[in-house]
Design a protein around this motif. Structure first.
Motif, PDB file in Angstrom:
ATOM      1  N   ILE A  92       0.857  -1.188   0.000  1.00 30.67           N
ATOM      2  CA  ILE A  92       0.000   0.000   0.000  1.00 30.67           C
ATOM      3  C   ILE A  92       0.890   1.234   0.000  1.00 30.67           C
ATOM      4  CG2 ILE A  92      -0.183  -0.001   2.525  1.00 30.67           C
ATOM      5  CD1 ILE A  92      -3.002   1.111   2.209  1.00 30.67           C
ATOM      6  N   LYS A  93       0.543   2.216  -0.793  1.00 30.91           N
ATOM      7  CA  LYS A  93       1.332   3.441  -0.911  1.00 30.91           C
ATOM      8  C   LYS A  93       0.791   4.494   0.049  1.00 30.91           C
ATOM      9  CE  LYS A  93       3.064   6.805  -4.276  1.00 30.91           C
ATOM     10  NZ  LYS A  93       3.008   7.270  -5.678  1.00 30.91           N
ATOM     11  N   ILE A  94       1.687   5.070   0.833  1.00 31.00           N
ATOM     12  CA  ILE A  94       1.315   6.154   1.757  1.00 31.00           C
ATOM     13  C   ILE A  94       1.818   7.466   1.169  1.00 31.00           C
ATOM     14  CG2 ILE A  94       1.540   7.087   4.082  1.00 31.00           C
ATOM     15  CD1 ILE A  94       0.029   4.478   4.061  1.00 31.00           C
ATOM     16  N   GLU A  95       0.896   8.389   0.942  1.00 26.58           N
ATOM     17  CA  GLU A  95       1.265   9.708   0.433  1.00 26.58           C
ATOM     18  C   GLU A  95       0.977  10.766   1.488  1.00 26.58           C
ATOM     19  OE1 GLU A  95      -0.739  10.399  -3.261  1.00 26.58           O
ATOM     20  OE2 GLU A  95       0.659   9.138  -4.402  1.00 26.58           O
ATOM     21  N   ARG A  96       1.774  11.838   1.472  1.00 27.09           N
ATOM     22  CA  ARG A  96       1.619  12.934   2.434  1.00 27.09           C
ATOM     23  C   ARG A  96       1.502  14.259   1.700  1.00 27.09           C
ATOM     24  NH1 ARG A  96       4.814   9.008   4.319  1.00 27.09           N
ATOM     25  NH2 ARG A  96       4.573   8.304   6.490  1.00 27.09           N
ATOM     26  N   ASP A  97       0.527  15.047   2.099  1.00 24.37           N
ATOM     27  CA  ASP A  97       0.306  16.374   1.514  1.00 24.37           C
ATOM     28  C   ASP A  97       0.051  17.324   2.676  1.00 24.37           C
ATOM     29  OD1 ASP A  97      -0.377  18.611   0.099  1.00 24.37           O
ATOM     30  OD2 ASP A  97      -2.187  17.776  -0.822  1.00 24.37           O
ATOM     31  N   TYR A  98       1.139  17.842   3.250  1.00 25.14           N
ATOM     32  CA  TYR A  98       1.050  18.625   4.482  1.00 25.14           C
ATOM     33  C   TYR A  98       1.093  20.128   4.211  1.00 25.14           C
ATOM     34  CZ  TYR A  98       2.247  14.289   7.010  1.00 25.14           C
ATOM     35  OH  TYR A  98       2.267  13.015   7.522  1.00 25.14           O
ATOM     36  N   ASP A  99       0.380  20.861   5.043  1.00 26.63           N
ATOM     37  CA  ASP A  99       0.466  22.321   5.064  1.00 26.63           C
ATOM     38  C   ASP A  99       1.433  22.713   6.177  1.00 26.63           C
ATOM     39  OD1 ASP A  99       0.196  25.039   5.278  1.00 26.63           O
ATOM     40  OD2 ASP A  99      -1.992  25.052   5.339  1.00 26.63           O
ATOM     41  N   PRO A 100       2.643  23.153   5.840  1.00 27.73           N
ATOM     42  CA  PRO A 100       3.639  23.449   6.879  1.00 27.73           C
ATOM     43  C   PRO A 100       3.308  24.672   7.733  1.00 27.73           C
ATOM     44  CG  PRO A 100       4.449  24.102   4.717  1.00 27.73           C
ATOM     45  CD  PRO A 100       3.166  23.379   4.481  1.00 27.73           C
ATOM     46  N   SER A 101       2.289  25.435   7.318  1.00 28.77           N
ATOM     47  CA  SER A 101       1.937  26.633   8.087  1.00 28.77           C
ATOM     48  C   SER A 101       1.080  26.330   9.305  1.00 28.77           C
ATOM     49  CB  SER A 101       1.198  27.627   7.185  1.00 28.77           C
ATOM     50  OG  SER A 101      -0.077  27.127   6.824  1.00 28.77           O
ATOM     51  N   ILE A 102       0.613  25.072   9.462  1.00 27.34           N
ATOM     52  CA  ILE A 102      -0.216  24.727  10.618  1.00 27.34           C
ATOM     53  C   ILE A 102       0.638  24.806  11.888  1.00 27.34           C
ATOM     54  CG2 ILE A 102      -1.526  22.888  11.747  1.00 27.34           C
ATOM     55  CD1 ILE A 102      -2.386  21.911   9.047  1.00 27.34           C
ATOM     56  N   PRO A 103       0.224  25.599  12.868  1.00 27.23           N
ATOM     57  CA  PRO A 103       1.014  25.710  14.107  1.00 27.23           C
ATOM     58  C   PRO A 103       0.862  24.468  14.975  1.00 27.23           C
ATOM     59  CG  PRO A 103      -1.030  26.945  14.321  1.00 27.23           C
ATOM     60  CD  PRO A 103      -0.995  26.438  12.901  1.00 27.23           C
ATOM     61  N   ASP A 104       1.669  24.403  16.030  1.00 33.36           N
ATOM     62  CA  ASP A 104       1.523  23.301  16.978  1.00 33.36           C
ATOM     63  C   ASP A 104       0.115  23.311  17.571  1.00 33.36           C
ATOM     64  OD1 ASP A 104       4.070  22.551  16.482  1.00 33.36           O
ATOM     65  OD2 ASP A 104       4.916  23.233  18.394  1.00 33.36           O
ATOM     66  N   ILE A 105      -0.435  22.125  17.767  1.00 30.94           N
ATOM     67  CA  ILE A 105      -1.794  21.967  18.292  1.00 30.94           C
ATOM     68  C   ILE A 105      -1.733  21.731  19.795  1.00 30.94           C
ATOM     69  CG2 ILE A 105      -3.833  20.471  18.252  1.00 30.94           C
ATOM     70  CD1 ILE A 105      -3.370  20.014  15.333  1.00 30.94           C
ATOM     71  N   PHE A 106      -2.627  22.373  20.530  1.00 32.56           N
ATOM     72  CA  PHE A 106      -2.707  22.181  21.977  1.00 32.56           C
ATOM     73  C   PHE A 106      -3.831  21.190  22.244  1.00 32.56           C
ATOM     74  CE2 PHE A 106      -3.964  23.615  26.334  1.00 32.56           C
ATOM     75  CZ  PHE A 106      -2.757  23.308  26.948  1.00 32.56           C
ATOM     76  N   ALA A 107      -3.462  19.920  22.393  1.00 27.71           N
ATOM     77  CA  ALA A 107      -4.455  18.853  22.523  1.00 27.71           C
ATOM     78  C   ALA A 107      -3.796  17.639  23.147  1.00 27.71           C
ATOM     79  CB  ALA A 107      -5.036  18.533  21.146  1.00 27.71           C
ATOM     80  N   ASP A 108      -4.537  16.537  23.181  1.00 29.81           N
ATOM     81  CA  ASP A 108      -4.009  15.264  23.674  1.00 29.81           C
ATOM     82  C   ASP A 108      -3.477  14.488  22.480  1.00 29.81           C
ATOM     83  OD1 ASP A 108      -3.866  12.456  24.443  1.00 29.81           O
ATOM     84  OD2 ASP A 108      -4.954  13.019  26.257  1.00 29.81           O
ATOM     85  N   SER A 109      -2.159  14.362  22.381  1.00 26.03           N
ATOM     86  CA  SER A 109      -1.547  13.731  21.215  1.00 26.03           C
ATOM     87  C   SER A 109      -1.922  12.255  21.105  1.00 26.03           C
ATOM     88  CB  SER A 109      -0.025  13.892  21.258  1.00 26.03           C
ATOM     89  OG  SER A 109       0.512  13.273  22.421  1.00 26.03           O
ATOM     90  N   ASP A 110      -2.012  11.559  22.246  1.00 24.30           N
ATOM     91  CA  ASP A 110      -2.365  10.134  22.206  1.00 24.30           C
ATOM     92  C   ASP A 110      -3.786   9.926  21.692  1.00 24.30           C
ATOM     93  OD1 ASP A 110       0.104   9.364  23.157  1.00 24.30           O
ATOM     94  OD2 ASP A 110      -0.525   9.324  25.255  1.00 24.30           O
ATOM     95  N   MET A 111      -4.699  10.791  22.137  1.00 26.32           N
ATOM     96  CA  MET A 111      -6.086  10.659  21.682  1.00 26.32           C
ATOM     97  C   MET A 111      -6.211  10.907  20.183  1.00 26.32           C
ATOM     98  SD  MET A 111      -8.590  12.260  24.592  1.00 26.32           S
ATOM     99  CE  MET A 111      -8.917  11.388  26.129  1.00 26.32           C
ATOM    100  N   LEU A 112      -5.567  11.972  19.689  1.00 31.20           N
ATOM    101  CA  LEU A 112      -5.656  12.267  18.265  1.00 31.20           C
ATOM    102  C   LEU A 112      -4.949  11.205  17.435  1.00 31.20           C
ATOM    103  CD1 LEU A 112      -5.314  16.149  17.925  1.00 31.20           C
ATOM    104  CD2 LEU A 112      -7.359  14.727  18.056  1.00 31.20           C
ATOM    105  N   SER A 146      -7.039  15.148   6.891  1.00 28.16           N
ATOM    106  CA  SER A 146      -7.806  14.272   6.003  1.00 28.16           C
ATOM    107  C   SER A 146      -7.071  12.957   5.772  1.00 28.16           C
ATOM    108  CB  SER A 146      -8.054  14.958   4.655  1.00 28.16           C
ATOM    109  OG  SER A 146      -8.798  16.146   4.820  1.00 28.16           O
ATOM    110  N   ILE A 147      -7.829  11.868   5.840  1.00 23.59           N
ATOM    111  CA  ILE A 147      -7.325  10.533   5.501  1.00 23.59           C
ATOM    112  C   ILE A 147      -8.121  10.077   4.283  1.00 23.59           C
ATOM    113  CG2 ILE A 147      -6.961   8.166   6.266  1.00 23.59           C
ATOM    114  CD1 ILE A 147      -7.608  10.708   8.935  1.00 23.59           C
TER     115      ILE A 147
END
Length: 367
Positions: A221-241, A290-291
Protein backbone atom coordinates in the motif's frame (compact mmCIF):
# COMPACT_ATOMS: atom_id res chain seq x y z
CA UNK A 1 -5.63 55.27 1.46
CA UNK A 2 -3.72 52.30 2.91
CA UNK A 3 -6.05 52.32 5.92
CA UNK A 4 -9.08 52.31 3.59
CA UNK A 5 -7.73 49.34 1.64
CA UNK A 6 -7.12 47.45 4.88
CA UNK A 7 -10.65 48.25 6.01
CA UNK A 8 -12.12 46.92 2.75
CA UNK A 9 -9.99 43.78 2.91
CA UNK A 10 -11.09 43.04 6.47
CA UNK A 11 -14.70 43.53 5.41
CA UNK A 12 -14.38 41.20 2.41
CA UNK A 13 -12.62 38.56 4.51
CA UNK A 14 -15.52 38.58 6.96
CA UNK A 15 -17.95 37.57 4.19
CA UNK A 16 -18.69 33.85 4.03
CA UNK A 17 -19.18 33.90 0.25
CA UNK A 18 -16.02 33.02 -1.71
CA UNK A 19 -14.82 36.04 -3.71
CA UNK A 20 -12.12 35.93 -6.40
CA UNK A 21 -11.06 38.79 -8.70
CA UNK A 22 -9.54 37.63 -12.00
CA UNK A 23 -8.53 39.08 -15.39
CA UNK A 24 -8.80 37.59 -18.89
CA UNK A 25 -5.69 35.46 -18.24
CA UNK A 26 -7.29 34.11 -15.05
CA UNK A 27 -4.57 35.74 -12.96
CA UNK A 28 -5.82 36.48 -9.46
CA UNK A 29 -5.57 39.99 -8.04
CA UNK A 30 -7.72 39.42 -4.95
CA UNK A 31 -9.09 36.46 -3.01
CA UNK A 32 -10.87 36.46 0.34
CA UNK A 33 -10.61 33.94 3.19
CA UNK A 34 -13.78 32.09 2.17
CA UNK A 35 -12.28 31.44 -1.28
CA UNK A 36 -9.05 30.17 0.28
CA UNK A 37 -11.17 27.74 2.30
CA UNK A 38 -13.02 26.57 -0.79
CA UNK A 39 -9.82 26.03 -2.78
CA UNK A 40 -7.92 24.64 0.23
CA UNK A 41 -4.85 26.75 -0.48
CA UNK A 42 -2.95 29.81 0.74
CA UNK A 43 -2.51 33.26 -0.77
CA UNK A 44 1.06 32.59 -1.84
CA UNK A 45 -0.03 29.49 -3.81
CA UNK A 46 -2.86 31.47 -5.43
CA UNK A 47 -0.34 33.92 -6.91
CA UNK A 48 1.57 31.09 -8.55
CA UNK A 49 -1.41 29.48 -10.33
CA UNK A 50 -4.17 30.79 -12.59
CA UNK A 51 -7.64 30.45 -11.13
CA UNK A 52 -8.88 27.84 -13.63
CA UNK A 53 -5.89 25.63 -12.79
CA UNK A 54 -7.65 24.55 -9.58
CA UNK A 55 -10.47 22.79 -11.46
CA UNK A 56 -10.88 19.94 -13.92
CA UNK A 57 -11.45 21.32 -17.45
CA UNK A 58 -14.91 19.77 -17.84
CA UNK A 59 -16.27 21.44 -14.70
CA UNK A 60 -15.01 24.99 -15.28
CA UNK A 61 -16.16 26.91 -18.36
CA UNK A 62 -13.18 29.19 -18.99
CA UNK A 63 -14.61 30.48 -22.26
CA UNK A 64 -17.69 31.81 -20.47
CA UNK A 65 -15.57 34.04 -18.26
CA UNK A 66 -13.43 35.26 -21.17
CA UNK A 67 -16.56 36.14 -23.12
CA UNK A 68 -18.03 37.99 -20.14
CA UNK A 69 -14.87 40.07 -19.81
CA UNK A 70 -14.91 40.92 -23.53
CA UNK A 71 -18.57 41.97 -23.62
CA UNK A 72 -18.87 43.33 -20.09
CA UNK A 73 -22.00 41.22 -19.54
CA UNK A 74 -22.41 39.66 -16.12
CA UNK A 75 -23.78 36.16 -15.71
CA UNK A 76 -25.01 33.71 -13.07
CA UNK A 77 -25.18 29.93 -12.95
CA UNK A 78 -26.98 27.74 -10.44
CA UNK A 79 -26.08 24.27 -9.17
CA UNK A 80 -22.69 24.01 -10.86
CA UNK A 81 -20.72 20.86 -9.94
CA UNK A 82 -17.17 22.13 -9.47
CA UNK A 83 -14.61 19.30 -9.63
CA UNK A 84 -11.22 20.18 -8.16
CA UNK A 85 -7.93 18.78 -9.41
CA UNK A 86 -7.27 17.27 -5.96
CA UNK A 87 -10.32 14.99 -6.29
CA UNK A 88 -12.89 17.05 -4.36
CA UNK A 89 -16.18 18.25 -5.75
CA UNK A 90 -18.71 20.83 -4.60
CA UNK A 91 -22.14 21.95 -5.78
CA UNK A 92 -22.16 25.77 -6.02
CA UNK A 93 -23.94 28.81 -7.40
CA UNK A 94 -21.68 31.17 -9.40
CA UNK A 95 -22.13 34.90 -10.00
CA UNK A 96 -19.67 36.76 -12.25
CA UNK A 97 -19.71 40.55 -11.86
CA UNK A 98 -17.67 42.64 -14.30
CA UNK A 99 -15.79 45.48 -12.59
CA UNK A 100 -12.96 47.85 -13.47
CA UNK A 101 -9.94 47.39 -11.22
CA UNK A 102 -6.26 48.22 -11.70
CA UNK A 103 -7.22 50.10 -14.88
CA UNK A 104 -8.60 47.00 -16.60
CA UNK A 105 -11.78 45.01 -16.82
CA UNK A 106 -11.91 42.12 -14.35
CA UNK A 107 -14.42 39.55 -13.18
CA UNK A 108 -15.41 39.44 -9.53
CA UNK A 109 -16.54 35.85 -9.04
CA UNK A 110 -18.89 34.88 -6.22
CA UNK A 111 -18.93 31.15 -5.43
CA UNK A 112 -21.68 30.07 -3.05
CA UNK A 113 -21.69 26.42 -1.85
CA UNK A 114 -25.36 25.46 -1.91
CA UNK A 115 -24.86 22.39 0.27
CA UNK A 116 -23.20 24.16 3.19
CA UNK A 117 -26.32 25.14 5.18
CA UNK A 118 -27.91 21.77 4.51
CA UNK A 119 -24.73 20.07 5.67
CA UNK A 120 -24.55 22.12 8.90
CA UNK A 121 -28.19 21.23 9.68
CA UNK A 122 -27.50 17.57 8.88
CA UNK A 123 -24.40 17.56 11.11
CA UNK A 124 -26.37 19.00 14.02
CA UNK A 125 -29.09 16.38 13.61
CA UNK A 126 -26.58 13.52 13.30
CA UNK A 127 -24.68 14.72 16.36
CA UNK A 128 -27.89 14.74 18.40
CA UNK A 129 -28.68 11.21 17.20
CA UNK A 130 -25.16 10.03 18.06
CA UNK A 131 -25.43 11.48 21.56
CA UNK A 132 -28.80 9.77 22.08
CA UNK A 133 -27.42 6.44 20.82
CA UNK A 134 -24.32 6.82 22.99
CA UNK A 135 -26.40 7.49 26.10
CA UNK A 136 -28.59 4.46 25.35
CA UNK A 137 -25.55 2.23 24.92
CA UNK A 138 -23.92 3.58 28.09
CA UNK A 139 -27.06 2.82 30.06
CA UNK A 140 -27.30 -0.70 28.66
CA UNK A 141 -23.57 -1.27 29.22
CA UNK A 142 -23.82 -0.37 32.90
CA UNK A 143 -26.86 -2.62 33.30
CA UNK A 144 -24.88 -5.49 31.74
CA UNK A 145 -21.71 -4.94 33.79
CA UNK A 146 -23.41 -5.29 37.17
CA UNK A 147 -24.89 -8.80 36.68
CA UNK A 148 -21.72 -9.88 34.85
CA UNK A 149 -19.72 -9.24 38.01
CA UNK A 150 -22.19 -11.34 40.00
CA UNK A 151 -22.08 -14.19 37.46
CA UNK A 152 -18.28 -14.22 37.49
CA UNK A 153 -18.12 -14.18 41.29
CA UNK A 154 -20.68 -16.98 41.59
CA UNK A 155 -18.70 -19.09 39.09
CA UNK A 156 -15.52 -18.63 41.14
CA UNK A 157 -17.29 -19.72 44.37
CA UNK A 158 -18.90 -22.67 42.60
CA UNK A 159 -15.51 -23.75 41.24
CA UNK A 160 -14.17 -24.11 44.78
CA UNK A 161 -17.11 -26.33 45.81
CA UNK A 162 -17.11 -28.72 42.85
CA UNK A 163 -16.21 -32.27 43.94
CA UNK A 164 -15.14 -33.32 40.44
CA UNK A 165 -12.13 -31.34 39.08
CA UNK A 166 -13.18 -32.18 35.51
CA UNK A 167 -16.25 -29.97 35.94
CA UNK A 168 -14.03 -26.92 36.49
CA UNK A 169 -13.76 -26.47 32.73
CA UNK A 170 -17.40 -25.31 32.76
CA UNK A 171 -16.83 -22.70 35.49
CA UNK A 172 -13.67 -21.56 33.71
CA UNK A 173 -15.74 -21.11 30.56
CA UNK A 174 -18.27 -18.99 32.47
CA UNK A 175 -15.46 -16.84 33.90
CA UNK A 176 -13.65 -16.40 30.55
CA UNK A 177 -16.87 -15.49 28.71
CA UNK A 178 -17.82 -13.04 31.47
CA UNK A 179 -14.40 -11.41 31.09
CA UNK A 180 -14.83 -11.25 27.31
CA UNK A 181 -18.23 -9.57 27.65
CA UNK A 182 -16.83 -7.18 30.25
CA UNK A 183 -14.07 -6.18 27.82
CA UNK A 184 -16.61 -5.60 25.04
CA UNK A 185 -18.78 -3.48 27.33
CA UNK A 186 -15.76 -1.37 28.32
CA UNK A 187 -15.06 -0.75 24.64
CA UNK A 188 -18.71 0.23 24.09
CA UNK A 189 -18.40 2.78 26.88
CA UNK A 190 -15.47 4.34 25.01
CA UNK A 191 -12.49 6.31 26.36
CA UNK A 192 -12.95 7.13 30.04
CA UNK A 193 -10.16 9.65 30.64
CA UNK A 194 -9.91 13.40 30.18
CA UNK A 195 -7.54 14.79 27.53
CA UNK A 196 -3.97 15.37 28.73
CA UNK A 197 -3.17 18.47 26.70
CA UNK A 198 0.20 19.66 25.44
CA UNK A 199 1.58 21.39 22.36
CA UNK A 200 2.78 19.14 19.54
CA UNK A 201 3.29 19.00 15.80
CA UNK A 202 0.35 17.18 14.23
CA UNK A 203 2.49 16.04 11.28
CA UNK A 204 4.74 13.99 13.58
CA UNK A 205 1.66 12.17 14.87
CA UNK A 206 0.43 11.50 11.33
CA UNK A 207 3.88 10.21 10.33
CA UNK A 208 3.74 7.71 13.22
CA UNK A 209 0.34 6.52 12.04
CA UNK A 210 1.66 6.13 8.50
CA UNK A 211 4.50 3.92 9.75
CA UNK A 212 2.08 1.80 11.79
CA UNK A 213 -0.27 1.33 8.84
CA UNK A 214 2.60 0.37 6.52
CA UNK A 215 3.84 -2.22 9.03
CA UNK A 216 0.35 -3.50 9.84
CA UNK A 217 -0.84 -4.53 6.39
CA UNK A 218 -0.04 -7.74 4.57
CA UNK A 219 -0.19 -6.18 1.11
CA UNK A 220 1.60 -3.37 -0.71
CA UNK A 221 0.00 0.00 0.00
CA UNK A 222 1.33 3.44 -0.91
CA UNK A 223 1.31 6.15 1.76
CA UNK A 224 1.27 9.71 0.43
CA UNK A 225 1.62 12.93 2.43
CA UNK A 226 0.31 16.37 1.51
CA UNK A 227 1.05 18.63 4.48
CA UNK A 228 0.47 22.32 5.06
CA UNK A 229 3.64 23.45 6.88
CA UNK A 230 1.94 26.63 8.09
CA UNK A 231 -0.22 24.73 10.62
CA UNK A 232 1.01 25.71 14.11
CA UNK A 233 1.52 23.30 16.98
CA UNK A 234 -1.79 21.97 18.29
CA UNK A 235 -2.71 22.18 21.98
CA UNK A 236 -4.45 18.85 22.52
CA UNK A 237 -4.01 15.26 23.67
CA UNK A 238 -1.55 13.73 21.21
CA UNK A 239 -2.37 10.13 22.21
CA UNK A 240 -6.09 10.66 21.68
CA UNK A 241 -5.66 12.27 18.27
CA UNK A 242 -3.15 9.61 17.24
CA UNK A 243 -5.67 6.91 18.17
CA UNK A 244 -8.47 8.65 16.27
CA UNK A 245 -6.34 9.00 13.12
CA UNK A 246 -5.07 5.42 13.48
CA UNK A 247 -8.61 4.00 13.78
CA UNK A 248 -9.71 5.76 10.60
CA UNK A 249 -6.51 4.81 8.76
CA UNK A 250 -6.92 1.14 9.69
CA UNK A 251 -10.45 1.22 8.34
CA UNK A 252 -9.06 2.66 5.09
CA UNK A 253 -6.37 -0.03 4.81
CA UNK A 254 -8.93 -2.78 5.52
CA UNK A 255 -11.26 -1.36 2.87
CA UNK A 256 -8.40 -1.35 0.34
CA UNK A 257 -7.49 -4.91 1.25
CA UNK A 258 -11.08 -6.09 0.76
CA UNK A 259 -11.05 -5.22 -2.96
CA UNK A 260 -8.62 -5.86 -5.77
CA UNK A 261 -7.19 -2.40 -6.51
CA UNK A 262 -4.09 -2.21 -8.68
CA UNK A 263 -2.52 0.73 -6.86
CA UNK A 264 -3.97 1.11 -3.31
CA UNK A 265 -3.18 4.53 -1.83
CA UNK A 266 -3.83 6.26 1.47
CA UNK A 267 -3.15 10.00 1.47
CA UNK A 268 -2.69 12.05 4.64
CA UNK A 269 -3.48 15.70 3.98
CA UNK A 270 -3.51 18.71 6.31
CA UNK A 271 -4.93 22.17 5.74
CA UNK A 272 -6.02 25.25 7.66
CA UNK A 273 -9.80 25.70 7.66
CA UNK A 274 -11.12 29.22 8.31
CA UNK A 275 -14.47 30.15 9.84
CA UNK A 276 -15.38 26.52 10.49
CA UNK A 277 -18.76 25.72 12.10
CA UNK A 278 -18.70 22.74 14.48
CA UNK A 279 -21.90 21.75 16.28
CA UNK A 280 -23.27 25.26 15.81
CA UNK A 281 -20.11 27.00 17.09
CA UNK A 282 -18.04 29.06 14.66
CA UNK A 283 -14.26 28.73 15.04
CA UNK A 284 -11.86 31.22 13.45
CA UNK A 285 -9.26 28.58 12.59
CA UNK A 286 -9.23 24.79 12.56
CA UNK A 287 -6.66 22.20 11.61
CA UNK A 288 -8.16 19.89 8.98
CA UNK A 289 -6.62 16.41 8.93
CA UNK A 290 -7.81 14.27 6.00
CA UNK A 291 -7.32 10.53 5.50
CA UNK A 292 -8.13 9.75 1.86
CA UNK A 293 -8.17 6.33 0.19
CA UNK A 294 -9.01 5.08 -3.29
CA UNK A 295 -11.01 2.10 -2.06
CA UNK A 296 -14.58 0.97 -2.79
CA UNK A 297 -16.30 3.72 -0.82
CA UNK A 298 -18.74 3.45 2.08
CA UNK A 299 -21.87 1.33 1.48
CA UNK A 300 -24.88 3.59 1.14
CA UNK A 301 -26.94 1.65 3.70
CA UNK A 302 -24.60 2.47 6.62
CA UNK A 303 -23.66 6.08 5.84
CA UNK A 304 -26.20 7.61 8.23
CA UNK A 305 -25.16 5.33 11.11
CA UNK A 306 -21.45 5.13 10.32
CA UNK A 307 -20.26 6.37 13.73
CA UNK A 308 -22.67 4.28 15.80
CA UNK A 309 -21.08 1.48 17.85
CA UNK A 310 -21.45 -2.03 16.39
CA UNK A 311 -22.09 -0.69 12.86
CA UNK A 312 -19.63 -2.10 10.34
CA UNK A 313 -19.50 -3.21 6.70
CA UNK A 314 -16.79 -5.78 7.52
CA UNK A 315 -17.81 -9.39 8.17
CA UNK A 316 -15.77 -9.64 11.38
CA UNK A 317 -15.80 -5.97 12.35
CA UNK A 318 -17.15 -4.74 15.70
CA UNK A 319 -17.87 -1.21 14.48
CA UNK A 320 -16.08 0.41 17.42
CA UNK A 321 -13.13 2.05 15.62
CA UNK A 322 -15.05 4.98 14.13
CA UNK A 323 -17.22 5.37 17.22
CA UNK A 324 -14.10 5.71 19.39
CA UNK A 325 -12.52 8.11 16.87
CA UNK A 326 -15.65 10.26 17.04
CA UNK A 327 -15.59 10.30 20.86
CA UNK A 328 -11.88 11.23 20.94
CA UNK A 329 -12.51 14.05 18.44
CA UNK A 330 -15.50 15.25 20.49
CA UNK A 331 -13.17 15.56 23.49
CA UNK A 332 -11.37 18.30 21.52
CA UNK A 333 -14.55 20.14 20.44
CA UNK A 334 -13.88 18.87 16.93
CA UNK A 335 -15.79 16.92 14.32
CA UNK A 336 -15.28 14.28 11.64
CA UNK A 337 -16.62 14.91 8.16
CA UNK A 338 -16.98 12.19 5.51
CA UNK A 339 -17.17 12.30 1.73
CA UNK A 340 -17.31 9.00 -0.10
CA UNK A 341 -18.08 7.50 -3.49
CA UNK A 342 -16.62 4.49 -5.35
CA UNK A 343 -12.88 5.01 -5.72
CA UNK A 344 -12.69 7.85 -3.18
CA UNK A 345 -13.28 8.12 0.58
CA UNK A 346 -12.21 11.13 2.64
CA UNK A 347 -12.46 11.23 6.44
CA UNK A 348 -11.55 14.73 7.66
CA UNK A 349 -10.96 15.64 11.30
CA UNK A 350 -11.48 19.30 12.22
CA UNK A 351 -9.65 20.37 15.39
CA UNK A 352 -10.13 24.00 16.53
CA UNK A 353 -6.86 25.90 16.90
CA UNK A 354 -8.48 28.40 19.24
CA UNK A 355 -8.89 25.46 21.63
CA UNK A 356 -10.76 26.13 24.84
CA UNK A 357 -11.13 23.76 27.75
CA UNK A 358 -14.39 21.82 27.26
CA UNK A 359 -16.80 21.07 30.07
CA UNK A 360 -17.53 17.42 30.81
CA UNK A 361 -20.44 15.78 32.51
CA UNK A 362 -19.18 13.24 35.03
CA UNK A 363 -21.38 10.48 33.60
CA UNK A 364 -19.70 11.00 30.20
CA UNK A 365 -16.29 9.96 31.52
CA UNK A 366 -17.22 7.27 34.01
CA UNK A 367 -16.59 3.72 32.93
Amino acid sequence: MVADNLHYELFLNSIRTALVLIDENFEISFVNDAALNLLETGKSQMKERPFNDFFLPDSFNSEQFVQALLTGEEFSESSVQLCFTDGRSSMVDINANIVKANNKRQALIEIIPVEKQRKISQETQQYAQQLAARELIRGLAHEIKNPLGGIRGAAQLLEKELPNPEHKEFTEMIISQSDRLRSLVDKLLGPNSLPQKSEFNIHKIIDKVGVLISADVSFSIKIERDYDPSIPDIFADSDMLEQAILNISRNASQALQSVNIEHPIITFKTRIERKCVIKGVRHALCAKISIVDNGPGIPHEIRDTLFYPMVSSKANGNGLGLSIAQTLTDHHNGKIDVESFPGYTDFSLYIPLNYKKPTYNQKDIES
